[in-house]
Scaffold this motif. Structure first.
Motif, PDB file in Angstrom:
ATOM      1  N   VAL A  77      -2.919  -3.291   7.041  1.00  0.00           N
ATOM      2  CA  VAL A  77      -1.918  -4.268   6.478  1.00  0.00           C
ATOM      3  C   VAL A  77      -1.493  -3.861   5.004  1.00  0.00           C
ATOM      4  O   VAL A  77      -0.594  -4.353   4.539  1.00  0.00           O
ATOM      5  CB  VAL A  77      -2.573  -5.825   6.458  1.00  0.00           C
ATOM      6  CG1 VAL A  77      -2.908  -6.098   7.738  1.00  0.00           C
ATOM      7  CG2 VAL A  77      -3.984  -5.798   5.566  1.00  0.00           C
ATOM      8  N   ASP A  78      -2.364  -2.931   4.464  1.00  0.00           N
ATOM      9  CA  ASP A  78      -2.155  -2.714   3.050  1.00  0.00           C
ATOM     10  C   ASP A  78      -1.449  -1.348   3.040  1.00  0.00           C
ATOM     11  O   ASP A  78      -0.994  -0.836   1.868  1.00  0.00           O
ATOM     12  CB  ASP A  78      -3.359  -2.515   2.073  1.00  0.00           C
ATOM     13  CG  ASP A  78      -4.318  -3.617   1.957  1.00  0.00           C
ATOM     14  OD1 ASP A  78      -3.680  -4.829   1.803  1.00  0.00           O
ATOM     15  OD2 ASP A  78      -5.629  -3.695   1.932  1.00  0.00           O
ATOM     16  N   ASP A  79      -1.048  -0.866   4.037  1.00  0.00           N
ATOM     17  CA  ASP A  79      -0.346   0.673   4.255  1.00  0.00           C
ATOM     18  C   ASP A  79       1.061   0.301   4.585  1.00  0.00           C
ATOM     19  O   ASP A  79       1.449  -0.656   5.093  1.00  0.00           O
ATOM     20  CB  ASP A  79      -1.025   1.357   5.244  1.00  0.00           C
ATOM     21  CG  ASP A  79      -0.525   2.944   5.216  1.00  0.00           C
ATOM     22  OD1 ASP A  79       0.064   3.399   4.197  1.00  0.00           O
ATOM     23  OD2 ASP A  79      -0.505   3.449   6.597  1.00  0.00           O
ATOM     24  N   ALA A  80       1.805   1.202   3.997  1.00  0.00           N
ATOM     25  CA  ALA A  80       3.370   0.951   4.264  1.00  0.00           C
ATOM     26  C   ALA A  80       3.486   1.503   5.855  1.00  0.00           C
ATOM     27  O   ALA A  80       2.723   2.350   6.292  1.00  0.00           O
ATOM     28  CB  ALA A  80       4.027   2.050   3.338  1.00  0.00           C
ATOM     29  N   ILE A  81       4.704   1.138   6.253  1.00  0.00           N
ATOM     30  CA  ILE A  81       4.973   1.452   7.879  1.00  0.00           C
ATOM     31  C   ILE A  81       5.634   2.680   7.652  1.00  0.00           C
ATOM     32  O   ILE A  81       6.507   3.124   7.091  1.00  0.00           O
ATOM     33  CB  ILE A  81       6.105   0.333   8.248  1.00  0.00           C
ATOM     34  CG1 ILE A  81       5.507  -1.023   8.336  1.00  0.00           C
ATOM     35  CG2 ILE A  81       6.396   0.832   9.753  1.00  0.00           C
ATOM     36  CD1 ILE A  81       6.091  -2.031   8.917  1.00  0.00           C
ATOM     37  N   HIS A  82       5.184   3.634   8.520  1.00  0.00           N
ATOM     38  CA  HIS A  82       5.562   4.898   8.765  1.00  0.00           C
ATOM     39  C   HIS A  82       6.610   5.025   9.918  1.00  0.00           C
ATOM     40  O   HIS A  82       6.353   4.640  11.157  1.00  0.00           O
ATOM     41  CB  HIS A  82       4.547   5.974   8.942  1.00  0.00           C
ATOM     42  CG  HIS A  82       3.560   6.118   7.679  1.00  0.00           C
ATOM     43  ND1 HIS A  82       3.521   7.010   7.016  1.00  0.00           N
ATOM     44  CD2 HIS A  82       2.479   5.239   7.251  1.00  0.00           C
ATOM     45  CE1 HIS A  82       2.677   6.975   6.148  1.00  0.00           C
ATOM     46  NE2 HIS A  82       2.030   5.646   6.304  1.00  0.00           N
TER      47      HIS A  82
END
Length: 247
Positions: A77-82
């Motif tokens: 949830v803390d990562d950007a969507i790739h």
């Protein structure tokens, strides 16, 4: 025969779904090399884009040979969507029931100002065993080898590369006179290398992918795929592809 192959398609997808959701959770904590391998493979076309289901047929004119594949993943949830988009061109080779593909991809974040990765790679797919034809119930087993790399367009100018191999198992079933459905599963392993601020790291990761494609006799095709590069807590990538016959 037809019912058995249809059940084979269902079992292929169920096995892939179970493995991609359960196996990585049981893995022990990974090392810096393992994490580096995961990142390098996910930045290469073999990991950045959802897999494509292919039919091992000899008649190139009936095979979809240009694809626009798309892949999407998010580590947590803390990562950007790739969001990753690419172009893949296939070419049938005149020996050993083999096929070569070349892919160029754009690997981006869900951020308008974030630098992206430019990625490229090649794959060689060879069929070892095949039963049936594209117009009939069919099954096949083959091997796939991938090599790829990526370059970060930001200020750090980071590079990544990977090589990978997979066993390719597929089944196909005709739907109508002019279309058919094919399902493929790809258990494999890859080696990734990436240059970071603290040095160059290399490692190995297992992978599991699956794809389901509908192909019309004209060469138009639609593909749905998913893939997981095995790392504890890692995501399952999902994606799609649209293909057509350039000839």
């Amino acid at each position: 025969m037809g019912q058995q192959l249809f059940l084979g398609i269902a079992k292929t997808w169920v096995a892939a779904l179970l493995a991609s959701g359960v196996v990585p959770i049981a893995l022990a904590a990974q090392s810096a090399g393992d994490r580096a391998a995961w990142n390098a493979i996910m930045l290469s076309p073999a990991g950045a884009l959802a897999p494509l289901a292919r039919d091992p047929i000899d008649d190139e004119a009936r095979q979809t040979n240009v694809w626009l594949p798309y892949g999407r993943w998010r580590y947590d949830v803390d990562d950007a969507i790739h969001n990753n988009i690419g172009v893949t061109v296939f070419h049938q080779l005149p020996f050993a029931s083999s096929e070569l593909s070349i892919t160029a991809a754009y690997v981006s974040l869900s951020c308008s100002l974030c630098p992206a990765w430019i990625s490229g790679g090649a794959s060689l797919n060879s069929t070892l065993w095949q039963q049936g034809d594209v117009g009939d119930f069919s099954g096949s087993v083959g091997l796939r080898a991938d090599v790829g790399g990526a370059h970060y367009r930001g200020s750090s100018q980071t590079n990544a590369g990977s090589i990978a191999g997979a066993v390719v198992g597929g089944v196909g079933v005709p739907l109508t006179k002019n279309s058919h459905l094919s399902a493929t599963i790809f258990p494999g392993v890859g080696v990734g290398k990436i240059a970071l601020v603290d040095g160059v790291h290399t490692g190995t990761r297992r992978s599991l992918g699956a794809a389901l494609a509908w192909t019309h006799g004209s060469g138009l095709a639609v593909d749905l795929g998913m893939q997981r590069i095995m790392i504890a807590g890692g995501p399952t990538e999902v994606g799609a592809g649209v293909g057509w016959n350039r000839w």
